[in-house]
Design a protein around this motif. Sequence first.
Motif, PDB file in Angstrom:
ATOM      1  N   ASP A 147      -3.496   8.375  14.262  1.00 19.32           N
ATOM      2  CA  ASP A 147      -3.976   7.076  13.790  1.00 19.32           C
ATOM      3  C   ASP A 147      -3.119   6.606  12.624  1.00 19.32           C
ATOM      4  OD1 ASP A 147      -6.043   7.116  15.659  1.00 19.32           O
ATOM      5  OD2 ASP A 147      -7.372   8.197  14.300  1.00 19.32           O
ATOM      6  N   TRP A 148      -3.058   5.292  12.440  1.00 24.76           N
ATOM      7  CA  TRP A 148      -2.142   4.685  11.476  1.00 24.76           C
ATOM      8  C   TRP A 148      -2.870   4.308  10.188  1.00 24.76           C
ATOM      9  CZ3 TRP A 148       3.155   3.942  12.320  1.00 24.76           C
ATOM     10  CH2 TRP A 148       3.611   4.277  13.607  1.00 24.76           C
ATOM     11  N   TRP A 149      -2.177   4.518   9.069  1.00 25.36           N
ATOM     12  CA  TRP A 149      -2.735   4.260   7.741  1.00 25.36           C
ATOM     13  C   TRP A 149      -1.649   3.665   6.848  1.00 25.36           C
ATOM     14  CZ3 TRP A 149      -7.906   5.447   6.814  1.00 25.36           C
ATOM     15  CH2 TRP A 149      -8.534   6.164   7.846  1.00 25.36           C
ATOM     16  N   THR A 150      -2.088   3.062   5.777  1.00 27.64           N
ATOM     17  CA  THR A 150      -1.147   2.578   4.772  1.00 27.64           C
ATOM     18  C   THR A 150      -1.634   2.962   3.387  1.00 27.64           C
ATOM     19  OG1 THR A 150       0.068   0.651   3.930  1.00 27.64           O
ATOM     20  CG2 THR A 150      -2.221   0.274   4.573  1.00 27.64           C
ATOM     21  N   VAL A 151      -0.702   3.408   2.551  1.00 29.87           N
ATOM     22  CA  VAL A 151      -0.935   3.612   1.124  1.00 29.87           C
ATOM     23  C   VAL A 151      -0.094   2.589   0.388  1.00 29.87           C
ATOM     24  CG1 VAL A 151      -0.570   5.165  -0.828  1.00 29.87           C
ATOM     25  CG2 VAL A 151      -1.584   6.036   1.276  1.00 29.87           C
ATOM     26  N   TYR A 152      -0.646   1.978  -0.626  1.00 27.23           N
ATOM     27  CA  TYR A 152       0.003   0.881  -1.336  1.00 27.23           C
ATOM     28  C   TYR A 152      -0.528   0.848  -2.756  1.00 27.23           C
ATOM     29  CZ  TYR A 152      -4.518  -1.173  -0.118  1.00 27.23           C
ATOM     30  OH  TYR A 152      -5.874  -1.384   0.035  1.00 27.23           O
ATOM     31  N   HIS A 153       0.140   0.109  -3.613  1.00 26.33           N
ATOM     32  CA  HIS A 153      -0.428  -0.056  -4.942  1.00 26.33           C
ATOM     33  C   HIS A 153      -1.133  -1.402  -5.042  1.00 26.33           C
ATOM     34  CE1 HIS A 153       3.611  -1.913  -6.304  1.00 26.33           C
ATOM     35  NE2 HIS A 153       2.719  -2.865  -6.494  1.00 26.33           N
ATOM     36  N   ALA A 154      -2.078  -1.488  -5.960  1.00 25.37           N
ATOM     37  CA  ALA A 154      -2.834  -2.718  -6.181  1.00 25.37           C
ATOM     38  C   ALA A 154      -3.176  -2.805  -7.654  1.00 25.37           C
ATOM     39  CB  ALA A 154      -4.093  -2.747  -5.313  1.00 25.37           C
ATOM     40  N   VAL A 155      -3.835  -3.897  -8.027  1.00 29.24           N
ATOM     41  CA  VAL A 155      -4.239  -4.115  -9.417  1.00 29.24           C
ATOM     42  C   VAL A 155      -5.731  -4.407  -9.437  1.00 29.24           C
ATOM     43  CG1 VAL A 155      -3.902  -5.511 -11.500  1.00 29.24           C
ATOM     44  CG2 VAL A 155      -1.958  -5.051  -9.979  1.00 29.24           C
ATOM     45  N   ASP A 156      -6.452  -3.685 -10.272  1.00 27.58           N
ATOM     46  CA  ASP A 156      -7.867  -3.968 -10.497  1.00 27.58           C
ATOM     47  C   ASP A 156      -7.941  -5.142 -11.460  1.00 27.58           C
ATOM     48  OD1 ASP A 156     -10.542  -4.056 -11.200  1.00 27.58           O
ATOM     49  OD2 ASP A 156     -10.733  -1.883 -11.487  1.00 27.58           O
ATOM     50  N   GLN A 157      -8.394  -6.296 -10.984  1.00 23.58           N
ATOM     51  CA  GLN A 157      -8.346  -7.486 -11.829  1.00 23.58           C
ATOM     52  C   GLN A 157      -9.273  -7.388 -13.037  1.00 23.58           C
ATOM     53  OE1 GLN A 157      -9.916 -11.172 -10.145  1.00 23.58           O
ATOM     54  NE2 GLN A 157     -10.747 -10.028  -8.421  1.00 23.58           N
ATOM     55  N   GLN A 158     -10.180  -6.413 -13.043  1.00 25.99           N
ATOM     56  CA  GLN A 158     -11.028  -6.221 -14.211  1.00 25.99           C
ATOM     57  C   GLN A 158     -10.489  -5.130 -15.154  1.00 25.99           C
ATOM     58  OE1 GLN A 158     -15.282  -6.120 -13.109  1.00 25.99           O
ATOM     59  NE2 GLN A 158     -14.692  -6.995 -11.132  1.00 25.99           N
ATOM     60  N   ASP A 159      -9.423  -4.453 -14.742  1.00 24.40           N
ATOM     61  CA  ASP A 159      -8.775  -3.437 -15.578  1.00 24.40           C
ATOM     62  C   ASP A 159      -7.283  -3.438 -15.250  1.00 24.40           C
ATOM     63  OD1 ASP A 159      -8.274  -1.263 -17.252  1.00 24.40           O
ATOM     64  OD2 ASP A 159      -8.813   0.210 -15.712  1.00 24.40           O
ATOM     65  N   PRO A 160      -6.573  -4.535 -15.573  1.00 27.44           N
ATOM     66  CA  PRO A 160      -5.223  -4.711 -15.037  1.00 27.44           C
ATOM     67  C   PRO A 160      -4.102  -4.047 -15.825  1.00 27.44           C
ATOM     68  CG  PRO A 160      -5.884  -6.674 -16.226  1.00 27.44           C
ATOM     69  CD  PRO A 160      -7.070  -5.749 -16.246  1.00 27.44           C
ATOM     70  N   PHE A 161      -4.337  -3.680 -17.078  1.00 26.67           N
ATOM     71  CA  PHE A 161      -3.242  -3.212 -17.926  1.00 26.67           C
ATOM     72  C   PHE A 161      -3.506  -1.811 -18.465  1.00 26.67           C
ATOM     73  CE2 PHE A 161      -3.161  -7.942 -18.879  1.00 26.67           C
ATOM     74  CZ  PHE A 161      -2.114  -8.209 -18.008  1.00 26.67           C
ATOM     75  N   PHE A 162      -2.408  -1.110 -18.771  1.00 25.47           N
ATOM     76  CA  PHE A 162      -2.551   0.130 -19.519  1.00 25.47           C
ATOM     77  C   PHE A 162      -3.184  -0.179 -20.875  1.00 25.47           C
ATOM     78  CE2 PHE A 162       0.839   1.505 -16.602  1.00 25.47           C
ATOM     79  CZ  PHE A 162       0.374   2.773 -16.248  1.00 25.47           C
ATOM     80  N   ALA A 163      -4.063   0.726 -21.312  1.00 24.88           N
ATOM     81  CA  ALA A 163      -4.799   0.481 -22.550  1.00 24.88           C
ATOM     82  C   ALA A 163      -3.882   0.389 -23.756  1.00 24.88           C
ATOM     83  CB  ALA A 163      -5.829   1.597 -22.760  1.00 24.88           C
ATOM     84  N   PHE A 164      -2.726   1.047 -23.715  1.00 23.86           N
ATOM     85  CA  PHE A 164      -1.838   1.071 -24.868  1.00 23.86           C
ATOM     86  C   PHE A 164      -0.905  -0.128 -24.925  1.00 23.86           C
ATOM     87  CE2 PHE A 164      -0.198   3.967 -21.563  1.00 23.86           C
ATOM     88  CZ  PHE A 164       0.924   3.261 -21.159  1.00 23.86           C
ATOM     89  N   GLN A 165      -0.877  -0.980 -23.891  1.00 22.93           N
ATOM     90  CA  GLN A 165       0.064  -2.102 -23.916  1.00 22.93           C
ATOM     91  C   GLN A 165      -0.419  -3.231 -23.006  1.00 22.93           C
ATOM     92  OE1 GLN A 165       4.185  -1.018 -23.537  1.00 22.93           O
ATOM     93  NE2 GLN A 165       4.803  -3.068 -22.932  1.00 22.93           N
TER      94      GLN A 165
END
Length: 655
Positions: free
Chosen positions: A357-375
């Motif tokens: 069976d076919w799958w995909t792994v990808y990156h995404a952005v959580d719009q409620q937690d979009p940035f690293f906390a340090f920057q």
Amino acid sequence: MKKSRGIHVTVLFALASLLAMGTPVSAATAATDGATDSTASAHATAGSDRRGSDPGVYTNPLAPQVPGDGVVESCADPTVLRGQRAGDSSWYLYCTTDPLNDEDVDTHGDPVFHRVPVMTSQNLVDWTYVGDSFDAAPSWAEPGAALWAPEVIYSSTFDQYYMFVVVTNTASAVSGVEGCDSDSAIGVATSPDPTGPWTFSDTPVVAPRPGGTGCAFLWTYDPDVLGDTIADSGILYYGSYYGGISGAALSLTADGAMADTDAATLVAIDNKYEGANVVQKDGYYYLFASATNCCNGALTGYSVFVGRSTDPLGPYVDREGVSLTAENTGGTPFLTMNGNRWVGTGHNTVFQDAHGDWWTVYHAVDQQDPFFAFQTGFTKRPALLDAIDWVDGWPTVNGGAGASNDREAAPAAQPGQVSRHRYRPDVTQEPKRSLPRYSDEFNGTTIGSAWAWQREDIAPKATSADGVLRIPIQAGDLYVDANSAAVLVRDAPRGDFVIDTRLRVDVPAGCCFNYAQAGILAYGSDDDYVKLTESSIWNTRQTEFAKEISTAPEGWARYGNTVVGPPGDDWTHLRLVVQKLTGAERRDAGEDTHGFTAYTSRDGHAWVKGATWTHSLGDDMRIALVAYGLPDPAANLTAEFDYVRVSTVKERRRG
């Protein structure tokens, strides 16, 4: 780094990845633990925290464990490989150079950049971080060069693994130009084991490619090799927006690889795509590629599109038969925003599980937690996993529903297992009952009284004749605080509704009429709207789907965009569906009140469903038309609208 005006298809990469590299944790030296043809069966792998009480399910995002130190919260540009030697039951996940999580900083509080982190898994759901691939960039790189977008394959001839990776900055002896920081190249490293140690080749596989004089180099990014295992030859894909995506013959050696770049073939046009991944299925080669901005925080519109070909070097065409190298650029949406928490769903890898069976792994952005906390501004991109369904020879994620945010059936990671994933077609929307009060066929000789210019003092001289509204394309803009274009508005219905228009823009063929565009808006104000336009972008014509918000926290974007299907060769049909959100939908969307889904068509019959942005435009939301973006008013170009038709909404399940 590239930024456009008007359409603003910004193609920025995380700026922080260009900073000086921090000290990596350690080089991984050994592995740990040594389409929907599925049939109903319980999954046989052990349960875990990621799966809850049911071993056959999982929830996004993937969260690889860092032994004794939390989880991996960002895994950009991911690639997945199953162990290729007999007896290796592990799966391997590789990520681009980035910090692992919000706490990944050194004693000075600066982020630690890991040179290609590696994770392993037995079930494709529960992953463990086992270290970094490299302690340093190759000898031919400039100090501080980053390593991006890894691709790993196995050679049956040489019985070893090969990692292809972007090296962002090469020495002047390699590029031939002093003082450049944009002379990227593709490097290769070899290893007896998929987790290393890796040894870089002494020379690039794809050297920096001049795109002009001085430091004008084409973007030599995002390598991909056709197949997980090859003997000693194959096809290498590489490239990005500036320069397009190319494919070239690849030859492996005992300590590296060579690519015949002099005979390379363009497989996807420049100024639209990057992040190629090509797979073969049922006599076709499928090219997956990502478009727009990878790293725009909560307004990241990065999305994956697909074309197919009977030849690995193309031509690749989309479901409408449009080439990915055409000026009116083809590409069928495969993975894009669907209105839940996940935006920026891009740079994917496609693979088959142990059951086929076919799958995909990808990156995404959580719009409620979009940035690293340090920057603030440094976009965090966790890895997600979802099933691929094949419908009439075309791939789609979760039946077209896109990124999942709930419990999903897990893959079959080991022989004898079967996933419980089942194809369920996504909901599509279309017009139901016409609403004449809000529509216009433009049959009169003047613009109807229902319409009004938002800024009448700068409004162009629009005319109505022969059933067509003609609006000169203004040398203006409608972007953040640059609101210098007129907007033609009228009232909108209060409930759910569909806006349809048929338009054409008389932009001549070729480059460059940046960024002439025309289309429809759901309009709250100059700074709060959702826009769907046909747009001219350098040498391409695309359909842009954008969102602007009037306020955002400091350091957050106010404008974001993606693209939909290819424009028509003459007329283009645009459709914007507006629907109220309730309950869990609103919570997923950060309490936005409405979802806005885009469709495009080249002929008015075959419609391409695109992304869903969410927004809150208030009770005064209106329907609007725009025609602007031309930098030179002397070009004297015009947008023509055949009609604006507003209807109620009918939903059905496609497929």
